[in-house]
Structure formats: C-alpha cells, structure tokens
Design a protein around this motif. Structure first.
Motif, PDB file in Angstrom:
ATOM      1  N   LEU A   1       8.620   3.163   4.357  1.00  0.00           N
ATOM      2  CA  LEU A   1       9.979   2.905   3.883  1.00  0.00           C
ATOM      3  C   LEU A   1      10.751   4.202   3.665  1.00  0.00           C
ATOM      4  O   LEU A   1      11.944   4.295   3.973  1.00  0.00           O
ATOM      5  CB  LEU A   1       9.944   2.095   2.585  1.00  0.00           C
ATOM      6  CG  LEU A   1       9.646   0.597   2.706  1.00  0.00           C
ATOM      7  CD1 LEU A   1       9.575  -0.025   1.321  1.00  0.00           C
ATOM      8  CD2 LEU A   1      10.718  -0.096   3.541  1.00  0.00           C
ATOM      9  N   LEU A   2      10.073   5.219   3.121  1.00  0.00           N
ATOM     10  CA  LEU A   2      10.733   6.512   2.909  1.00  0.00           C
ATOM     11  C   LEU A   2      11.129   7.146   4.235  1.00  0.00           C
ATOM     12  O   LEU A   2      12.223   7.721   4.356  1.00  0.00           O
ATOM     13  CB  LEU A   2       9.795   7.447   2.129  1.00  0.00           C
ATOM     14  CG  LEU A   2       9.516   7.056   0.674  1.00  0.00           C
ATOM     15  CD1 LEU A   2       8.498   8.011   0.058  1.00  0.00           C
ATOM     16  CD2 LEU A   2      10.802   7.072  -0.149  1.00  0.00           C
ATOM     17  N   VAL A   3      10.261   7.032   5.243  1.00  0.00           N
ATOM     18  CA  VAL A   3      10.587   7.570   6.570  1.00  0.00           C
ATOM     19  C   VAL A   3      11.795   6.840   7.154  1.00  0.00           C
ATOM     20  O   VAL A   3      12.687   7.459   7.746  1.00  0.00           O
ATOM     21  CB  VAL A   3       9.370   7.461   7.512  1.00  0.00           C
ATOM     22  CG1 VAL A   3       9.761   7.858   8.937  1.00  0.00           C
ATOM     23  CG2 VAL A   3       8.230   8.339   7.013  1.00  0.00           C
TER      24      VAL A   3
ATOM     25  N   GLY B   1      14.179   5.455   5.432  1.00  0.00           N
ATOM     26  CA  GLY B   1      15.334   5.921   4.677  1.00  0.00           C
ATOM     27  C   GLY B   1      15.846   7.258   5.178  1.00  0.00           C
ATOM     28  O   GLY B   1      17.059   7.469   5.307  1.00  0.00           O
ATOM     29  N   LEU B   2      14.934   8.178   5.485  1.00  0.00           N
ATOM     30  CA  LEU B   2      15.334   9.477   6.021  1.00  0.00           C
ATOM     31  C   LEU B   2      16.009   9.321   7.379  1.00  0.00           C
ATOM     32  O   LEU B   2      16.977  10.025   7.698  1.00  0.00           O
ATOM     33  CB  LEU B   2      14.114  10.391   6.134  1.00  0.00           C
ATOM     34  CG  LEU B   2      13.485  10.849   4.809  1.00  0.00           C
ATOM     35  CD1 LEU B   2      12.209  11.636   5.073  1.00  0.00           C
ATOM     36  CD2 LEU B   2      14.478  11.697   4.016  1.00  0.00           C
ATOM     37  N   GLY B   3      15.505   8.394   8.189  1.00  0.00           N
ATOM     38  CA  GLY B   3      16.113   8.140   9.488  1.00  0.00           C
ATOM     39  C   GLY B   3      17.537   7.621   9.345  1.00  0.00           C
ATOM     40  O   GLY B   3      18.443   8.034  10.082  1.00  0.00           O
ATOM     41  N   ILE B   4      17.763   6.730   8.381  1.00  0.00           N
ATOM     42  CA  ILE B   4      19.105   6.195   8.142  1.00  0.00           C
ATOM     43  C   ILE B   4      20.052   7.296   7.692  1.00  0.00           C
ATOM     44  O   ILE B   4      21.211   7.375   8.131  1.00  0.00           O
ATOM     45  CB  ILE B   4      19.045   5.067   7.089  1.00  0.00           C
ATOM     46  CG1 ILE B   4      18.335   3.848   7.677  1.00  0.00           C
ATOM     47  CG2 ILE B   4      20.441   4.692   6.621  1.00  0.00           C
ATOM     48  CD1 ILE B   4      18.099   2.740   6.696  1.00  0.00           C
ATOM     49  N   VAL B   5      19.580   8.171   6.819  1.00  0.00           N
ATOM     50  CA  VAL B   5      20.408   9.292   6.346  1.00  0.00           C
ATOM     51  C   VAL B   5      20.817  10.176   7.521  1.00  0.00           C
ATOM     52  O   VAL B   5      21.982  10.595   7.636  1.00  0.00           O
ATOM     53  CB  VAL B   5      19.644  10.125   5.295  1.00  0.00           C
ATOM     54  CG1 VAL B   5      20.397  11.413   4.983  1.00  0.00           C
ATOM     55  CG2 VAL B   5      19.470   9.299   4.007  1.00  0.00           C
TER      56      VAL B   5
ATOM     57  N   SER C   1       0.831  -1.203   0.000  1.00  0.00           N
ATOM     58  CA  SER C   1       0.000   0.000   0.000  1.00  0.00           C
ATOM     59  C   SER C   1       0.870   1.260   0.000  1.00  0.00           C
ATOM     60  O   SER C   1       2.076   1.212   0.266  1.00  0.00           O
ATOM     61  CB  SER C   1      -0.905   0.010   1.238  1.00  0.00           C
ATOM     62  OG  SER C   1      -0.118   0.092   2.419  1.00  0.00           O
ATOM     63  N   ILE C   2       0.239   2.375  -0.298  1.00  0.00           N
ATOM     64  CA  ILE C   2       0.937   3.659  -0.294  1.00  0.00           C
ATOM     65  C   ILE C   2       1.494   3.956   1.101  1.00  0.00           C
ATOM     66  O   ILE C   2       2.607   4.480   1.242  1.00  0.00           O
ATOM     67  CB  ILE C   2      -0.017   4.792  -0.731  1.00  0.00           C
ATOM     68  CG1 ILE C   2      -0.483   4.563  -2.176  1.00  0.00           C
ATOM     69  CG2 ILE C   2       0.668   6.142  -0.601  1.00  0.00           C
ATOM     70  CD1 ILE C   2       0.623   4.589  -3.191  1.00  0.00           C
ATOM     71  N   ILE C   3       0.757   3.614   2.145  1.00  0.00           N
ATOM     72  CA  ILE C   3       1.201   3.895   3.508  1.00  0.00           C
ATOM     73  C   ILE C   3       2.473   3.111   3.828  1.00  0.00           C
ATOM     74  O   ILE C   3       3.364   3.602   4.545  1.00  0.00           O
ATOM     75  CB  ILE C   3       0.073   3.566   4.522  1.00  0.00           C
ATOM     76  CG1 ILE C   3       0.438   4.082   5.916  1.00  0.00           C
ATOM     77  CG2 ILE C   3      -0.216   2.094   4.559  1.00  0.00           C
ATOM     78  CD1 ILE C   3       0.448   5.561   6.049  1.00  0.00           C
ATOM     79  N   GLN C   4       2.624   1.902   3.272  1.00  0.00           N
ATOM     80  CA  GLN C   4       3.833   1.121   3.510  1.00  0.00           C
ATOM     81  C   GLN C   4       5.033   1.715   2.776  1.00  0.00           C
ATOM     82  O   GLN C   4       6.147   1.730   3.306  1.00  0.00           O
ATOM     83  CB  GLN C   4       3.606  -0.330   3.082  1.00  0.00           C
ATOM     84  CG  GLN C   4       2.648  -1.078   4.006  1.00  0.00           C
ATOM     85  CD  GLN C   4       2.329  -2.462   3.501  1.00  0.00           C
ATOM     86  OE1 GLN C   4       1.992  -2.655   2.326  1.00  0.00           O
ATOM     87  NE2 GLN C   4       2.426  -3.448   4.376  1.00  0.00           N
ATOM     88  N   ILE C   5       4.807   2.204   1.568  1.00  0.00           N
ATOM     89  CA  ILE C   5       5.885   2.881   0.836  1.00  0.00           C
ATOM     90  C   ILE C   5       6.318   4.140   1.582  1.00  0.00           C
ATOM     91  O   ILE C   5       7.515   4.447   1.684  1.00  0.00           O
ATOM     92  CB  ILE C   5       5.423   3.218  -0.594  1.00  0.00           C
ATOM     93  CG1 ILE C   5       5.169   1.923  -1.381  1.00  0.00           C
ATOM     94  CG2 ILE C   5       6.469   4.078  -1.306  1.00  0.00           C
ATOM     95  CD1 ILE C   5       4.613   2.141  -2.760  1.00  0.00           C
TER      96      ILE C   5
END
Length: 290
Positions: free
Chosen positions: A277-279, A281-285, A270-274
């Motif tokens: 994942l983006l959140v 990724g931002l945390g890892i950065v 779902s869009i909420i799961q994508i």
C-alpha cells in the motif's frame, strides 16, 4: 455484497442485473434530488459521438470478462492483468486526449509512478502467497494462458475507457449524477438483453436461505463507485483517477479481510501488504505531483 447476491440467485448475470437495477434506481433518486430531472436534450444523440453513450456497455464487458477469466487464470491474475490494462489505458487517454479528455503529457516520472502503483498492487496481492510458497498452480494450457491474460488487459482498458467516457458525458450534461445514472441505465438494459438470451433459472428457496439485508446494497455501492469515477476524471485526469480508485479498492479489500466484514473469513493483514500500500501511495504521489 454482490458475491452473496450471486450465491443466493445462482446466476452471475442475474445477480449483476439485479445489482445494476438497484444501482440505477439509487442513482435516479440522487439525480432527481440534485438536478430535479432525469431527461436530457434528445439532440445530443445526433450532435455527440456514439461512444459517449457506451460507458455502461463497457462496464458490462469488464464485469463479464472477470467472470470468464477467474476459472481460466485464477484469482490473483484475474486481479493483476485487468489492473495493468486500467493503468496503461488511463495514462494513454491522458497523454493523447482520447474521449475528449484533457491532455496530460506522459513523462518518465508519470510512467515510473504507474509502475510503482502496479508494483505495489503485485506486492499486496501476490506478496503473502509468494513468501508462503502457496501460489496457485495453473490448469489452463500454456498456449492459451497468454491469450486469456491479454484478454484481461483488454477488459481493464475498457474499464478505464468507461471512466473517461462517463467523465466527459458528465461535462456535456453538466451533471456527474446524470452521467452515472445513464451509464448504469445502459448497463442494466444490456444485462436484461443478456438474460433474455440465457434465461437463467433460480430457486426462491435458495434465495430465502441465503438472504441477508446487506446483499441488496451492492448496487448502491457500485453506483457510488461509478459516480466517483465520473466526478473525478474531468478534474484530476483519467490516469490518476484509475490509480487512486484502484488503491482504494485494494485498501478496502484488505480491511474486509482483516476484520472479516460481510461474513467473510478473517485474514489478518500482513506487513508485506502494508508495504505494498505504501508503494502504491508513492506511485500516486509521483503521478500527481510530477
């Protein structure tokens, strides 16, 4: 893969032992190919701390903890609370230099990055159920629920400790391959002891009926997982290794669900799961760059 192996043999401990044994043989082959030997100087047993050899044992405790947690707090919380323990312990290990890890001071930005990763995981795992109002109800009494949740956090902390220990063992041996092999070998021996105590039974007819060639590969993938952790931890730190690997696990599980790989039911992403994942990724950065 391991779930299919467990369904075939009926016993989670027997399936885990088989998986670990296959992973140990797989790593033995890789280690022989890369370093041309499996043995190391026995003097390391007396010159190095005892905890250096316990990575495989911690992995078994983490695995067993998930088995115990699942019927007590449900699948969602069995994912979330160990992950919370992994992220927390990873940052603590980096900050204090535990298990001879390189010290990386804990900054506000790194804490916010870790919280971002946890938030992303929550969005990815819980988000769809939350928005569809189908979160599972709890059957465990409230008085015991938080004890099990704390146990989940504890097992997650042991998993992060295993990553740091195996990483340092790889530095001592000058080979992440040998370190991963030793960790799997210790885990396999520990599981064999458990089997001697429990003596689980299984039916060969059930194994034949539920046999698929790929169910035997779970140990190889698990071996590569431990090897990757062992290789990365000394380079980028335990905390970042934990969150990067967790993000990969979540992304991989979404791909398996979306395409129905390994005979799993298809569950479209779902869009909420994508977004989750983006959140992440931002945390890892934030953790990596700041």
């Amino acid at each position: 893969m391991n779930a299919r192996l467990r369904a075939a043999f009926g016993s989670p401990f027997l399936a885990s032992t088989i998986s670990f044994a296959i992973g140990t043989l797989f790593l033995a082959g890789i280690t022989l190919g890369m370093t041309h030997h499996l043995l190391f100087d026995p003097a390391l047993f007396t010159t190095q701390p005892l905890w250096l050899w316990l990575g495989g044992v911690l992995g078994i405790i983490y695995l067993t903890g998930n088995i115990l947690l699942f019927p007590k707090i449900g699948s969602v919380q069995t994912v979330i609370f160990p992950i919370l323990g992994q992220v927390l312990m990873g940052l603590l290990i980096d900050n204090f230099g535990w298990f001879s890890a390189t010290m990386t001071p804990l900054t506000i930005t790194r804490v916010l990055g870790a919280l971002g990763v946890i938030l992303g995981i929550l969005i990815t795992v819980v988000g769809p159920s939350w928005f569809e109002h189908r979160l599972p109800t709890q059957t465990t009494p409230a008085t015991n629920l938080w004890l099990w949740r704390c146990f989940g956090i504890f097992t997650g902390m042991l998993s992060a400790s295993q990553t740091a220990i195996n990483g340092h063992l790889g530095k001592i041996l000058n080979s992440p391959f040998q370190s991963a092999f030793i960790s799997f070998l210790v885990g396999t021996l520990a599981l064999c002891l458990i089997l001697l105590v429990l003596r689980p039974k299984f039916n060969w007819q059930t194994v034949k009926q539920k046999n698929t060639w790929w169910m035997w590969l779970g140990g190889c993938f698990g071996a590569l997982y431990v090897l990757g952790n062992t290789y990365l931890a000394p380079i980028i730190g335990t905390g970042l290794t934990v969150v990067v690997v967790l993000t990969g696990m979540i992304a991989g599980s979404l791909l398996i669900d979306n395409f129905g790989w390994l005979n799993t039911p298809k569950r479209p992403v779902s869009i909420i799961q994508i977004l989750g994942l983006l959140v992440m990724g931002l945390g890892i950065v934030a953790i990596r760059l700041f």
